[in-house]
Design an enzyme around this catalytic site. Structure first.
Site, PDB file in Angstrom:
ATOM      1  N   THR A   2      29.714  78.530  41.843  1.00 56.84           N
ATOM      2  CA  THR A   2      30.226  77.995  43.103  1.00 56.84           C
ATOM      3  C   THR A   2      30.921  79.074  43.927  1.00 56.84           C
ATOM      4  O   THR A   2      31.589  79.957  43.387  1.00 56.84           O
ATOM      5  CB  THR A   2      31.221  76.860  42.813  1.00 56.84           C
ATOM      6  OG1 THR A   2      30.580  75.877  42.003  1.00 56.84           O
ATOM      7  CG2 THR A   2      31.694  76.204  44.101  1.00 56.84           C
ATOM      8  N   SER A  26      28.013  71.792  46.222  1.00 59.97           N
ATOM      9  CA  SER A  26      26.675  71.275  45.956  1.00 59.97           C
ATOM     10  C   SER A  26      25.606  72.138  46.630  1.00 59.97           C
ATOM     11  O   SER A  26      24.506  72.322  46.103  1.00 59.97           O
ATOM     12  CB  SER A  26      26.564  69.828  46.462  1.00 59.97           C
ATOM     13  OG  SER A  26      27.473  68.991  45.782  1.00 59.97           O
ATOM     14  N   ILE A  85      36.238  78.803  39.352  1.00 60.28           N
ATOM     15  CA  ILE A  85      35.558  79.253  38.140  1.00 60.28           C
ATOM     16  C   ILE A  85      36.508  79.107  36.945  1.00 60.28           C
ATOM     17  O   ILE A  85      37.469  79.875  36.784  1.00 60.28           O
ATOM     18  CB  ILE A  85      35.087  80.716  38.279  1.00 60.28           C
ATOM     19  CG1 ILE A  85      34.303  80.897  39.586  1.00 60.28           C
ATOM     20  CG2 ILE A  85      34.247  81.103  37.068  1.00 60.28           C
ATOM     21  CD1 ILE A  85      33.130  79.951  39.757  1.00 60.28           C
ATOM     22  N   PHE A 101      47.848  38.113  30.493  1.00 60.71           N
ATOM     23  CA  PHE A 101      47.521  37.751  31.874  1.00 60.71           C
ATOM     24  C   PHE A 101      46.029  37.893  32.107  1.00 60.71           C
ATOM     25  O   PHE A 101      45.397  38.872  31.692  1.00 60.71           O
ATOM     26  CB  PHE A 101      48.288  38.645  32.856  1.00 60.71           C
ATOM     27  CG  PHE A 101      49.785  38.572  32.715  1.00 60.71           C
ATOM     28  CD1 PHE A 101      50.402  37.461  32.135  1.00 60.71           C
ATOM     29  CD2 PHE A 101      50.584  39.607  33.158  1.00 60.71           C
ATOM     30  CE1 PHE A 101      51.782  37.396  32.012  1.00 60.71           C
ATOM     31  CE2 PHE A 101      51.966  39.552  33.042  1.00 60.71           C
ATOM     32  CZ  PHE A 101      52.566  38.447  32.459  1.00 60.71           C
ATOM     33  N   GLN A 102      45.459  36.933  32.817  1.00 58.64           N
ATOM     34  CA  GLN A 102      44.002  36.903  32.974  1.00 58.64           C
ATOM     35  C   GLN A 102      43.448  38.142  33.665  1.00 58.64           C
ATOM     36  O   GLN A 102      42.400  38.661  33.275  1.00 58.64           O
ATOM     37  CB  GLN A 102      43.585  35.644  33.742  1.00 58.64           C
ATOM     38  CG  GLN A 102      43.694  34.366  32.925  1.00 58.64           C
ATOM     39  CD  GLN A 102      43.139  33.165  33.657  1.00 58.64           C
ATOM     40  OE1 GLN A 102      43.029  33.173  34.880  1.00 58.64           O
ATOM     41  NE2 GLN A 102      42.776  32.140  32.914  1.00 58.64           N
ATOM     42  N   GLU A 124      29.412  69.775  37.679  1.00 55.02           N
ATOM     43  CA  GLU A 124      28.004  69.771  37.255  1.00 55.02           C
ATOM     44  C   GLU A 124      27.137  68.862  38.137  1.00 55.02           C
ATOM     45  O   GLU A 124      26.168  68.278  37.675  1.00 55.02           O
ATOM     46  CB  GLU A 124      27.864  69.359  35.785  1.00 55.02           C
ATOM     47  CG  GLU A 124      28.661  70.206  34.822  1.00 55.02           C
ATOM     48  CD  GLU A 124      28.268  71.669  34.832  1.00 55.02           C
ATOM     49  OE1 GLU A 124      27.081  71.966  35.017  1.00 55.02           O
ATOM     50  OE2 GLU A 124      29.153  72.522  34.665  1.00 55.02           O
ATOM     51  N   GLY A 125      27.510  68.737  39.390  1.00 52.34           N
ATOM     52  CA  GLY A 125      26.749  67.907  40.330  1.00 52.34           C
ATOM     53  C   GLY A 125      27.558  66.685  40.707  1.00 52.34           C
ATOM     54  O   GLY A 125      27.855  65.838  39.864  1.00 52.34           O
ATOM     55  N   ALA A 175      28.890  63.070  42.312  1.00 50.90           N
ATOM     56  CA  ALA A 175      28.334  61.724  42.192  1.00 50.90           C
ATOM     57  C   ALA A 175      27.311  61.455  43.292  1.00 50.90           C
ATOM     58  O   ALA A 175      26.265  60.825  43.051  1.00 50.90           O
ATOM     59  CB  ALA A 175      29.465  60.687  42.238  1.00 50.90           C
TER      60      ALA A 175
END
Length: 399
Positions: free
Chosen positions: A130, A136, A162, A283-284, A368-369, A371
């Site tokens: 990078t 990217s 790095i 608690f729900q 590593e890429g 989302a």
């Protein structure tokens, strides 16, 4: 026979997982506050991990490994991240991207010189891809140049973010040898960090703690022998994509480990913290959060193990590792966010690792890429526009 092989690898991986967890409980968990306060790079722990075989799963014995396989690599990476996320960085740099890239693309001499030391934790590696102007878009933004001069290349430029570059002994470096040839103009090199003109400067990142240093790196007339090429001149893009295939498996595994750490913490806290006279686990809404985390962590783990099994079957599992990395990153972020909500204000205490979990969950969703890039790759593959496995190859390994 295949079923027996898979079962055997699963047993070996499980044994490694237990060893890592026990080591982490004894050697890491009691020292986390001390290590963070001192802020010194934990080279002793790296060396211990190497000696225990954590980095050697994908390498034969004659290269310092134990040949336990990629499923074992996945389990080890998961458990180290579960113990403490910052200490799982070497599962990329010492166990996957750096040594595997050298093993797959380097000369026999380079493999013998660097891979055993990296795998044993005696040498430290860095992956310099990078640059300051791009993440990217590392190809379009790449400004680092390597110019041929006789039997050497002269490298000038800069890299950014790095990991471990300031403590590394050797780096895999990507540079443009032909700036007009797009991806065909990128070349990969092995560069010892004591080469004159190589300089790494730590970039302060308080939100990530002090045990995983990230750096800016500059190259000023760095001379690299032509024998230190990885692959041929102009093959750097192919080398980088191959390295990231391994890196995605490691990062996905680490994301599962971090998500499991979040679930562990959330369950323990919900079972002891009381509000309105009841344990908050009753608690729900909290039950729903715990249920979702439990199911999603199990699903992410299954995807990651499927990717690892693809590598153990002898091919680079690009599609499987991309899907696993994307989903594991999403699950990890949701788990960290839910855990912070369950802890409430306590999540921000330095006495607890919840803020570290939140920050590393977001970091690994990008590493590593990102989302977004993974989603594009997966969607293009589903649409039939660009086959993710169009470059699928058998694993290469110097032995």
């Amino acid at each position: 026979m295949v079923a027996q092989t898979v079962a055997s690898r699963a047993d070996i991986a499980a044994e490694f997982g237990s060893l890592v967890w026990e080591w982490g409980q004894a050697r890491v968990r009691p020292r986390i506050r001390e290590l963070e306060e001192r802020g010194e790079f934990p080279r002793d722990l790296y060396r211990e991990m190497g000696e225990l075989g954590f980095f050697g799963c994908c390498f034969p014995e004659d290269l310092g490994g134990n040949d336990a396989g990629y499923r074992a690599l996945s389990v080890v990476a998961e458990q180290i991240a579960r113990v403490y996320p910052p200490l799982s960085a070497p599962m990329n740099l010492q166990a996957a991207t750096v040594p595997l890239t050298i093993a797959n693309w380097g000369t026999r001499e380079m493999v013998r010189r660097y891979v055993p030391g990296l795998v044993r934790g005696e040498l430290l590696g860095a992956n310099a891809m990078t640059e300051p102007d791009g993440g990217s878009d590392f190809l379009g933004a790449m400004r680092t140049r390597a110019v041929r001069d006789g039997d050497e290349y002269v490298v000038n430029g800069a890299k950014m973010w790095i990991t471990n570059a300031n403590v590394a002994d050797v780096a895999v470096v990507y540079a443009k040898t032909d700036p007009d040839a797009a991806h065909r103009g990128v070349t990969a090199f092995v560069v010892p960090t004591d080469t004159p003109g190589f300089a790494a400067t730590r970039v302060p990142c308080r939100v990530l703690g002090k045990l995983m240093p990230t750096n800016s790196v500059t190259f000023t007339d760095v001379r690299v022998p032509a024998s230190h090429l990885l692959g041929a001149e102009g093959e750097g893009f192919k080398v980088a994509m191959n390295a990231m295939d391994y890196g995605r498996l490691s990062v996905a595994s680490r994301s599962v480990g971090l998500a499991q750490a979040c679930l562990d913490a959330a369950v323990a806290y919900a079972d002891e913290r009381t509000a309105f006279g009841e344990k908050i686990g009753s608690f729900q809404l909290v039950k729903k959060q715990l249920a979702d985390m439990t199911v999603e962590v199990a699903a992410a783990r299954a995807l990651v193990r499927a990717a690892a099994d693809g590598y153990d079957a002898g091919f680079v599992a690009t599609r499987e590792s991309t899907i696993a990395k994307y989903y594991a990153g999403e699950v990890c972020n949701r788990a960290a966010q839910a855990t912070a909500e369950i802890f409430g204000g306590a999540a921000f205490s330095d006495e607890l690792p919840i803020s570290i979990y939140l920050n590393y969950a977001k970091l690994w969703q990008t590493g590593e890429g990102s989302a977004n890039i993974q989603a594009i790759l997966i969607a293009d593959d589903a649409l039939g526009w660009k086959n993710m496995d169009r470059h699928r190859t058998e694993l290469r390994r110097e032995s």
